[in-house]
Design a protein around this motif. Structure first.
Motif, mmCIF file in Angstrom:
data_model
loop_
_atom_site.group_PDB
_atom_site.id
_atom_site.type_symbol
_atom_site.label_atom_id
_atom_site.label_comp_id
_atom_site.label_asym_id
_atom_site.label_seq_id
_atom_site.Cartn_x
_atom_site.Cartn_y
_atom_site.Cartn_z
ATOM 1 N N VAL A 63 15.591 42.904 25.103
ATOM 2 C CA VAL A 63 16.144 43.944 25.960
ATOM 3 C C VAL A 63 16.265 45.182 25.093
ATOM 4 N N SER A 65 16.169 49.723 24.921
ATOM 5 C CA SER A 65 16.770 50.845 25.636
ATOM 6 C C SER A 65 16.007 52.131 25.357
ATOM 7 N N THR A 80 12.425 43.805 28.551
ATOM 8 C CA THR A 80 13.151 44.474 29.625
ATOM 9 C C THR A 80 13.704 45.753 29.030
ATOM 10 N N MET A 82 16.061 49.074 29.380
ATOM 11 C CA MET A 82 17.207 49.627 30.083
ATOM 12 C C MET A 82 17.340 51.110 29.714
ATOM 13 N N GLU A 87 23.898 49.502 29.073
ATOM 14 C CA GLU A 87 23.178 48.606 29.991
ATOM 15 C C GLU A 87 22.429 47.539 29.204
ATOM 16 N N ARG A 88 21.849 47.931 28.085
ATOM 17 C CA ARG A 88 21.142 46.994 27.222
ATOM 18 C C ARG A 88 22.086 45.897 26.740
ATOM 19 N N GLU A 91 22.998 43.493 29.535
ATOM 20 C CA GLU A 91 21.859 42.657 29.914
ATOM 21 C C GLU A 91 21.632 41.564 28.863
ATOM 22 N N ARG A 94 24.256 39.054 29.663
ATOM 23 C CA ARG A 94 23.963 38.359 30.917
ATOM 24 C C ARG A 94 22.880 37.301 30.731
ATOM 25 N N LEU A 95 21.850 37.611 29.975
ATOM 26 C CA LEU A 95 20.730 36.688 29.800
ATOM 27 C C LEU A 95 21.075 35.463 28.961
#
Length: 189
Positions: A63, A65, A80, A82, A87-88, A91, A94-95
């Motif tokens: 992830v 940015s 991914t 961000m 946000e990074r 995430e 979250r992952l």
């Protein structure tokens, strides 16, 4: 689907540095234990973990940015991107089905603190969290001086939420044991 271990650590160590080599071994150990790895995707520890996992036929996520204006390291298979570093960070959290914090600077300290606080305040389901080596131990000990020793409904007061693993193999073994007995994870809202 493979469980994902999010690894946090410094972007500074270069190939050949002890911290890079340790992170490389962590990536190998996590892949050998059947985990996918996820990092912030850049250099240093993030690159070494990605490389170790990739060279061991593991799945490698990142992830990144736009904030950092850098591209993912060459061992990342799935990126991914961000917009912001905040946000990074969330995430990456979250992952992860579990987490490892390697030696690092202020960015890694923030990552360690955010995950620890989210676990402590039950802002997410319980997930295993390991610090690799003894680098973070003085910080863990000082914070626990506040969190423990009095009645509290928060998690850290009753049971350590962050565990220390002396070696990459120990970290992978601890995560595998904890995740083998874990309930299937519900998706966070």
């Amino acid at each position: 689907m493979k469980k994902i271990i999010t690894v946090f650590g410094s972007s500074r160590p270069e190939d050949g540095h002890a911290d890079y080599l340790e992170a490389f071994e962590l990536g190998r150990a996590l892949a050998a234990a059947g985990f996918a790895v996820c990092t912030g995707g850049y250099g240093g520890v993030m690159e070494a973990v990605s490389r170790g996992a990739s060279e061991s036929d593991g799945r490698v996520l990142a992830v990144t940015s736009s904030f950092f204006r850098s591209r993912a390291n060459r061992w990342v298979q799935e990126e991914t991107r961000m917009a912001t570093w905040q946000e990074r960070l969330f995430e990456l959290v979250r992952l992860g089905d579990g987490y490892v914090a390697c030696k690092g600077g202020t960015g890694t300290l923030v990552e360690l603190a955010v995950v620890w606080e989210m676990l402590n305040k039950n802002a997410m389901e319980r997930r295993p969290f390991v610090v690799l080596g003894d680098f973070w131990q003085p910080i863990l000990d000082r914070v626990r001086e506040v969190e423990r020793g009095h009645a509290s409904r928060w998690g850290e007061s009753n049971d350590p939420l962050v565990h220390q693993a002396p070696t990459p193999a120990d970290a992978a073994q601890f995560l595998a044991a904890r995740l083998a007995s874990a309930q299937p994870r519900r998706e966070e809202a």
